[in-house]
Design an enzyme around this catalytic site. Structure first.
Site, mmCIF file in Angstrom:
data_model
loop_
_atom_site.group_PDB
_atom_site.id
_atom_site.type_symbol
_atom_site.label_atom_id
_atom_site.label_comp_id
_atom_site.label_asym_id
_atom_site.label_seq_id
_atom_site.Cartn_x
_atom_site.Cartn_y
_atom_site.Cartn_z
ATOM 1 N N CYS A 87 1.563 -75.809 -14.863
ATOM 2 C CA CYS A 87 3.058 -76.290 -14.919
ATOM 3 C C CYS A 87 3.803 -75.299 -15.631
ATOM 4 O O CYS A 87 3.895 -74.196 -15.357
ATOM 5 C CB CYS A 87 2.848 -77.728 -15.516
ATOM 6 S SG CYS A 87 4.372 -78.689 -14.964
ATOM 7 N N HIS A 121 -0.608 -80.828 -12.315
ATOM 8 C CA HIS A 121 -1.540 -81.018 -13.361
ATOM 9 C C HIS A 121 -2.905 -81.396 -12.985
ATOM 10 O O HIS A 121 -3.229 -82.392 -12.821
ATOM 11 C CB HIS A 121 -1.072 -82.075 -14.286
ATOM 12 C CG HIS A 121 0.389 -81.708 -15.065
ATOM 13 N ND1 HIS A 121 0.247 -81.139 -16.134
ATOM 14 C CD2 HIS A 121 1.349 -81.612 -14.666
ATOM 15 C CE1 HIS A 121 1.421 -80.914 -16.623
ATOM 16 N NE2 HIS A 121 2.100 -81.163 -15.669
ATOM 17 N N GLU A 146 -5.711 -81.096 -14.506
ATOM 18 C CA GLU A 146 -6.594 -81.802 -15.559
ATOM 19 C C GLU A 146 -6.338 -83.275 -15.609
ATOM 20 O O GLU A 146 -7.203 -84.024 -16.118
ATOM 21 C CB GLU A 146 -5.982 -81.387 -16.843
ATOM 22 C CG GLU A 146 -4.483 -82.077 -17.536
ATOM 23 C CD GLU A 146 -3.426 -81.145 -16.757
ATOM 24 O OE1 GLU A 146 -3.481 -80.453 -15.973
ATOM 25 O OE2 GLU A 146 -2.208 -81.381 -17.478
HETATM 26 N N1 GLN Z 1 9.121 -77.911 -18.646
HETATM 27 C C1 GLN Z 1 8.730 -77.461 -17.247
HETATM 28 C C2 GLN Z 1 9.646 -78.397 -16.373
HETATM 29 O O1 GLN Z 1 10.213 -79.466 -16.418
HETATM 30 C C3 GLN Z 1 7.246 -77.855 -17.250
HETATM 31 C C4 GLN Z 1 6.738 -79.298 -17.389
HETATM 32 C C5 GLN Z 1 5.449 -79.108 -17.603
HETATM 33 O O2 GLN Z 1 4.868 -78.273 -18.067
HETATM 34 N N2 GLN Z 1 4.722 -80.417 -17.523
HETATM 35 O O3 GLN Z 1 9.565 -78.085 -15.106
#
Ligand code: GLN
Length: 543
Positions: free
Chosen positions: A384, A510, A512
């Protein structure tokens, strides 16, 4: 009413006794006997969901396929059971009140005074029965967050009391998790806090059927009998829960204590002698007998609190066991990394994972780490925000786009490599408005991502507001960073990778959140493998 059986798990004496792990372990044992089980968590705080909570407050926010932002215990439920959960599996006080107040505004209560009892307790019971009414589950296990005696837990305990009465003794059962502290000065285990905690439950009208006692020392029979006598439970329903080397041992410990048999007997089930735990034991065998060992750095900004990255550390446990390799994770605060020390901090690592996150703090440290691993062919995995940082680093240092950034960190950047989508631009509400939950992703044949999954169509879970800016994609691909996974409907970039690197992969989603004991996530499995290979190559270089 359906034939579903309900089990309520409360906690006493102190928080953090591991109700989630006990609930998940019992569920695992019942599942291993062929029953279908789901677990639900009630959280007594007033936030509608934990999505708006800082990880320091409450650990990781776990996201389900249906896009619910939930308590991290749901992660344990999925990792143990290998069955997806949903919004219905996590309910907070805030959500209960929100629903009741909404109904009140819609005139649903027909002029009646709306009260904690019966309206709030009815709403709590509805969310319990809702899971059972689908006829999907033989057992619904409901875990009550917090401790018996907390003011905010009262409506939940009252709802449990009513539910037990409505369902009857063979359809509802109450397990109380408690602590038996060991006083080293006296050399004794003490039962008094447990007696008090059970008294508090009794005051609220709930007689526990089974006591699960967390303890550092073995619980001798005389003590079990004493607890039984003072708490009105048969002594074979006083279950010992010793501290375990890994949470994955707990189902076997509970099996040894016959927790599953006590539950089934109490609910009038006939049962076979042994649950089928072969896969579980095989996993534990591999976990405990690794043939290799690697060092992975996780670079993130909440590293002081490991609960903030719970699913990532558990994914390494699953992937490590799969590869019969012990994964030693070093947690590094991204704020401590700069251009001058990235090499020193990372040189001994066999792989680097840059973690998800929000906001500016520590962002440059992540970018410096990525520059180091990209240039030195060290296995890299970005999740992410970690993937977003990988694209920013590439834009700045390979494409030479000066000041390239994410609009989240620098709204004025000349090169917004990561930007907001149109539908996110005019949002005012912060709760539940990110890109959340499962989205399909199409993988390009011939890429590392495709080889890893062994298929082109995948579905993974998201939790972010910002996206890769496709205006830059051609330029990226020309220079060797390719989009190997894309959302088939919107064209959004979901996976990036470097062509000329042993293992450099970033995912906007994600992974995970989908790794379980039975299904370790392929991206983690391959990342660990790449790190093992890197270690082997390094060792032969040096010999
Ligand atoms: N801050 C970033 C976004 O909102 C990544 C979010 C994250 O890593 N879950 O796109």
């Amino acid at each position: 009413m359906t034939s579903t059986k309900y089990i309520f798990v409360t906690g006493g004496v102190t928080s953090s006794l591991g109700k989630g792990i006990i609930s998940a372990s019992l569920a695992k044992l019942l599942q291993a006997r062929g029953f279908s089980v789901t677990i639900q968590k009630f959280d007594p705080y007033i936030n509608v969901d934990p999505g708006t909570l800082n990880p320091y407050e409450h650990g990781e926010c776990y996201v389900t396929d249906d896009g619910a932002e939930t308590d991290l215990d749901l992660g344990h439920y999925e990792r143990f059971l290998n069955v997806p959960t949903s919004q219905a599996n996590n309910v907070t006080t805030g959500r209960i009140y929100y629903n009741v107040i909404k109904k009140e505004r819609e005139g649903e209560f027909l002029g009646k005074t709306v009260q904690v009892v019966p309206h709030i307790t009815d709403e709590i019971k509805n969310s319990i029965y809702k899971l059972g009414n689908t006829d999907q589950y033989d057992f619904v296990i409901t875990e009550l967050g917090g401790c018996v005696g907390d003011i905010e837990s009262l409506p939940f305990i009252e709802a449990v009391r009513q539910a037990r009465f409505e369902l009857g003794p063979t359809n509802a059962l109450s397990i109380h998790l408690t602590l038996i502290p060991y006083l080293s000065a006296a050399g004794e285990l003490k039962t008094k806090p447990t007696q008090h905690s059970v008294k508090q439950l009794l005051e609220a009208g709930v007689q526990p059927d089974i006591l699960v006692c967390r303890t550092e020392k073995k619980l001798p029979m005389d003590l079990r009998k004493k607890i039984a006598l003072f708490c009105n439970v048969p002594h074979n329903c006083v279950i010992e829960a010793m501290d375990a080397p890994t949470i994955y041992d707990v189902p076997l410990l509970m099996r040894k204590e016959k927790l599953d048999e006590r539950v089934l007997a109490r609910m009038k089930f006939s049962y076979k002698k042994e649950p089928g735990l072969e896969h579980w034991k095989e996993f534990l065998g591999k976990l405990k007998n690794p043939t290799d060992e690697i060092r992975i750095a996780v670079v993130g900004k909440y590293v002081e609190l490991q609960d903030a990255y719970k699913s990532i550390s558990e994914s390494f446990v699953h992937a490590g066991a799969h590869n019969e390799c012990k994964v030693n994770v070093t947690w590094i605060s991204s704020e401590k990394i700069d251009e001058s020390n990235a090499e020193t901090l990372l040189a001994k690592m066999h792989g680097v994972l840059v973690a998800p996150g929000f906001g500016e703090r520590g962002i440059e440290g992540k970018i410096h780490s990525i520059k180091y691993v990209r240039e030195n062919d060290v296995p890299f995995f970005g999740i992410c925000l970690g993937m977003q940082c990988a694209t920013i680093e590439f834009a700045r240092n390979v494409l030479k786009l000066e000041g390239a950034h994410s609009k989240e960190m620098n709204p004025e950047t000349k090169h917004p490599i990561i930007d907001l989508m149109e539908d996110q631009k005019n949002l005012i509400e912060m709760g539940g408005t990110m890109r959340l939950g499962a989205y399909e992703c199409q993988l390009t044949k011939g890429t590392k991502a495709h080889a890893t999954y062994g298929q082109t169509k995948i579905s993974e879970r998201h939790r972010h507001r910002y996206e890769f800016n496709n205006k830059y994609l051609d330029e990226f691909e020309k220079h060797g960073m390719i989009a190997s996974g894309k959302n088939p409907k919107t064209g959004l970039v979901e996976v990036v990778e470097l062509k000329d690197h042993r293992w450099f992969v970033g995912s906007q989603f994600h992974p995970e959140l989908k790794s379980t004991v039975l299904n370790p996530h392929p991206l983690f499995v391959k990342f660990v493998k790449a790190a093992m290979q890197y270690k082997a190559d390094k060792t032969s270089d040096n010999s």
